[in-house]
Design a protein around this motif. Structure first.
Motif, PDB file in Angstrom:
ATOM      1  N   VAL A   1      14.824  46.547  17.624  1.00 32.35           N
ATOM      2  CA  VAL A   1      15.372  46.515  18.980  1.00 32.35           C
ATOM      3  C   VAL A   1      14.248  46.889  19.925  1.00 32.35           C
ATOM      4  N   GLY A   2      14.024  46.106  20.988  1.00 32.90           N
ATOM      5  CA  GLY A   2      12.953  46.408  21.925  1.00 32.90           C
ATOM      6  C   GLY A   2      13.199  45.803  23.291  1.00 32.90           C
ATOM      7  N   ALA A   3      12.600  46.418  24.314  1.00 37.18           N
ATOM      8  CA  ALA A   3      12.782  45.955  25.691  1.00 37.18           C
ATOM      9  C   ALA A   3      12.162  44.585  25.926  1.00 37.18           C
ATOM     10  N   SER A   4      11.251  44.166  25.057  1.00 31.72           N
ATOM     11  CA  SER A   4      10.608  42.858  25.232  1.00 31.72           C
ATOM     12  C   SER A   4      11.628  41.720  25.203  1.00 31.72           C
ATOM     13  N   PHE A   5      12.789  41.951  24.588  1.00 29.60           N
ATOM     14  CA  PHE A   5      13.822  40.916  24.539  1.00 29.60           C
ATOM     15  C   PHE A   5      14.545  40.767  25.876  1.00 29.60           C
ATOM     16  N   ALA A   6      14.260  41.655  26.828  1.00 30.02           N
ATOM     17  CA  ALA A   6      14.852  41.551  28.157  1.00 30.02           C
ATOM     18  C   ALA A   6      13.906  40.908  29.159  1.00 30.02           C
ATOM     19  N   THR A   7      12.748  40.445  28.707  1.00 32.35           N
ATOM     20  CA  THR A   7      11.772  39.832  29.615  1.00 32.35           C
ATOM     21  C   THR A   7      12.171  38.402  29.951  1.00 32.35           C
TER      22      THR A   7
END
Length: 310
Positions: A229-235
């Motif tokens: 899970v990581g914030a990069s998937f919200a880019t």
């Protein structure tokens, strides 16, 4: 019956794929199926309802974190975590729709992009909990379902196939239902639909919420099946990818999202093995698509040869 037979045949072929693909390629196919579920959700909003969104990364990340954080912090199992992820994507889409659907066209696209960027920055701000761009690995104990370890090859593939099959068949049933025809009517002529007594805001909000449920399911599945899970998937990248999948496969076709995800994933996989400038090949493919098949692969096939394709 032809559309149902075609979709069931695809599911059957994918089921057999685990027996003749190597573990590496089977894992890639599982990842493609999860991304295809994400693209299915985008297709329901864009391909069938005409909502051009650049905020779907927010919905994907909502499902991913709604599943990953309870698993990481409170030790939830895969079943409850997945349900939480689906709900997280749907609730985020409903909240986004209540605000963004006050606009239309390019304004809607920009507003959804702004919300997605705000969501990404929020994840970065709360990095001690969310992990920020580095993200976090989902604990192995939370990646078990009914005694099966979803971190191993066969259970992971079958779980991805199950989620994909459910999403595909529900999508087919939905677009063939009266509500699905109403979605298409909104895309084709919103004012005429309003004259017939339909409320565009309500229909679009429902379509966007359903799209969010799909996106949340994809995000939760990615977290639980691949353990990250990581914030990069919200880019912004993950708002553009489902749009590319849908445009390549055929917007407004039920199998287009899967075909687009499969072709684009394979293209990038091959191109990265040849050069670091893999985006050149992606761009060339998109230029060819616009020039020779502007309705996508399946959209063009439906227009010219197979009229019954849904």
């Amino acid at each position: 019956m032809k559309p149902w037979a075609l979709h069931l045949a695809l599911i059957a072929v994918l089921l057999t794929a685990q027996f003749w693909l190597s573990p590496y390629h089977a894992t890639n196919l599982a990842r493609i199926m999860v991304l295809a579920v994400f693209a299915m959700g985008y297709n329901l909003a864009f391909g069938y309802t005409g909502l051009l969104s650049l905020g779907h990364a927010l919905l994907l990340a909502a499902g991913m974190y709604a599943a990953g954080l309870p698993a990481q912090l409170w030790g939830w199992g895969a079943g409850p975590a997945f349900i939480a992820g689906v709900a997280g994507g749907g609730l985020m889409a409903a909240a986004l729709g209540l605000l963004a659907l006050r606009t239309a066209g390019v304004s809607f696209m920009i507003v959804t992009l702004m919300f997605a960027q705000a969501g990404y920055l929020t994840l970065l701000y709360f990095a001690p909990v969310t992990g920020g761009d580095d993200g976090f690995a989902v604990a192995a104990a939370s990646r078990r379902l009914l005694g099966f370890d979803l971190s191993t090859d066969t259970p992971r593939f079958l779980a991805a196939l199950l989620i994909f099959a459910a999403g595909l068949l529900i999508s087919l049933a939905l677009i063939r239902s009266p509500f699905g025809r109403t979605m298409v009517a909104m895309r084709e002529n919103e004012e005429r639909s309003r004259m017939l007594g339909y409320n565009p805001f309500t229909v679009k909000l429902a379509a966007l919420t359903i799209s969010g449920l799909y996106s949340g399911a994809a995000g939760a599945a990615y977290a639980l099946l691949f353990g990250y899970v990581g914030a990069s998937f919200a880019t912004i990248q993950y708002s553009i990818l489902p749009m590319l999948y849908v445009l390549l496969g055929g917007a407004g076709t039920t199998l287009g999202p899967f075909l687009g995800a499969l072709v684009m994933f394979t293209l990038i996989e091959v191109a990265t093995g040849l050069t670091s400038a893999y985006l050149f090949f992606v761009g060339a493919a998109l230029v060819a698509l616009v020039l020779f098949a502007p309705k996508g692969i399946l959209g063009t096939i439906r227009e010219r040869w197979v009229r019954w394709l849904p």
